[in-house]
Design a protein around this motif. Structure first.
Motif, PDB file in Angstrom:
ATOM      1  N   ALA A 207      58.180  20.715 -16.009  1.00 16.94           N
ATOM      2  CA  ALA A 207      57.096  21.638 -15.888  1.00 16.94           C
ATOM      3  C   ALA A 207      55.857  21.477 -17.179  1.00 16.94           C
ATOM      4  O   ALA A 207      54.814  21.540 -17.048  1.00 16.94           O
ATOM      5  CB  ALA A 207      57.318  23.239 -15.875  1.00 16.94           C
TER       6      ALA A 207
ATOM      7  N   ASP B  95      54.316  18.462 -16.759  1.00 18.80           N
ATOM      8  CA  ASP B  95      53.218  18.485 -15.691  1.00 18.80           C
ATOM      9  C   ASP B  95      51.929  19.266 -16.337  1.00 18.80           C
ATOM     10  O   ASP B  95      50.776  19.048 -15.938  1.00 18.80           O
ATOM     11  CB  ASP B  95      53.675  19.401 -14.686  1.00 18.80           C
ATOM     12  CG  ASP B  95      52.806  19.552 -13.538  1.00 18.80           C
ATOM     13  OD1 ASP B  95      52.290  18.260 -13.020  1.00 18.80           O
ATOM     14  OD2 ASP B  95      52.433  20.504 -13.042  1.00 18.80           O
TER      15      ASP B  95
ATOM     16  N   TYR C 223      55.630  29.155 -12.587  1.00 18.61           N
ATOM     17  CA  TYR C 223      54.718  28.139 -12.503  1.00 18.61           C
ATOM     18  C   TYR C 223      55.072  27.247 -11.274  1.00 18.61           C
ATOM     19  O   TYR C 223      53.945  26.579 -10.964  1.00 18.61           O
ATOM     20  CB  TYR C 223      54.911  27.443 -14.047  1.00 18.61           C
ATOM     21  CG  TYR C 223      54.151  26.048 -13.940  1.00 18.61           C
ATOM     22  CD1 TYR C 223      52.849  26.219 -14.383  1.00 18.61           C
ATOM     23  CD2 TYR C 223      54.690  24.901 -14.123  1.00 18.61           C
ATOM     24  CE1 TYR C 223      52.275  25.047 -14.432  1.00 18.61           C
ATOM     25  CE2 TYR C 223      53.975  23.634 -13.972  1.00 18.61           C
ATOM     26  CZ  TYR C 223      52.825  23.842 -14.248  1.00 18.61           C
ATOM     27  OH  TYR C 223      52.173  22.696 -14.193  1.00 18.61           O
ATOM     28  N   LEU C 224      56.080  26.853 -11.100  1.00 19.93           N
ATOM     29  CA  LEU C 224      56.539  25.752 -10.213  1.00 19.93           C
ATOM     30  C   LEU C 224      55.802  26.062  -8.844  1.00 19.93           C
ATOM     31  O   LEU C 224      55.509  25.336  -7.774  1.00 19.93           O
ATOM     32  CB  LEU C 224      58.008  25.345  -9.944  1.00 19.93           C
ATOM     33  CG  LEU C 224      58.291  24.614 -11.392  1.00 19.93           C
ATOM     34  CD1 LEU C 224      60.028  24.526 -11.315  1.00 19.93           C
ATOM     35  CD2 LEU C 224      57.825  23.313 -11.311  1.00 19.93           C
TER      36      LEU C 224
ATOM     37  N   LYS D 297      51.462  26.188 -10.852  1.00 15.67           N
ATOM     38  CA  LYS D 297      51.024  24.642 -11.063  1.00 15.67           C
ATOM     39  C   LYS D 297      49.730  24.227  -9.974  1.00 15.67           C
ATOM     40  O   LYS D 297      49.003  23.388 -10.569  1.00 15.67           O
ATOM     41  CB  LYS D 297      52.042  24.087  -9.987  1.00 15.67           C
ATOM     42  CG  LYS D 297      52.218  22.424 -10.046  1.00 15.67           C
ATOM     43  CD  LYS D 297      53.533  21.994  -9.448  1.00 15.67           C
ATOM     44  CE  LYS D 297      53.456  20.611  -9.678  1.00 15.67           C
ATOM     45  NZ  LYS D 297      54.905  20.285  -8.992  1.00 15.67           N
TER      46      LYS D 297
END
Length: 62
Positions: free
Chosen positions: A16, A19, A48-49, A53
């Motif tokens: 993460a 990313d 977040y994922l 994101k």
């Protein structure tokens, strides 16, 4: 079993954070999101994922 979950969490968090640093946002925002991910552990990581994101660039316009 707990060690495996811990290692998976570390790997997912590193993914993460990598990313986040690939996104076209300001450095301050990248550092802020990284600190939040590190401090909130699984809850922040899952948020977040699965949601952040795709929306982080509009939240942190550079």
């Amino acid at each position: 079993m707990g060690l495996i979950i811990y290692i998976i969490g570390i790997i997912a968090t590193v993914y993460a954070i990598m990313d986040v640093f690939k996104k076209n946002i300001s450095t301050a925002c990248k550092l802020g999101v990284t600190i939040i991910l590190l401090l909130t552990s699984w809850i922040g990581l899952l948020f977040y994922l699965f949601y952040g994101k795709d929306h982080i660039e509009e939240w942190c316009k550079s």
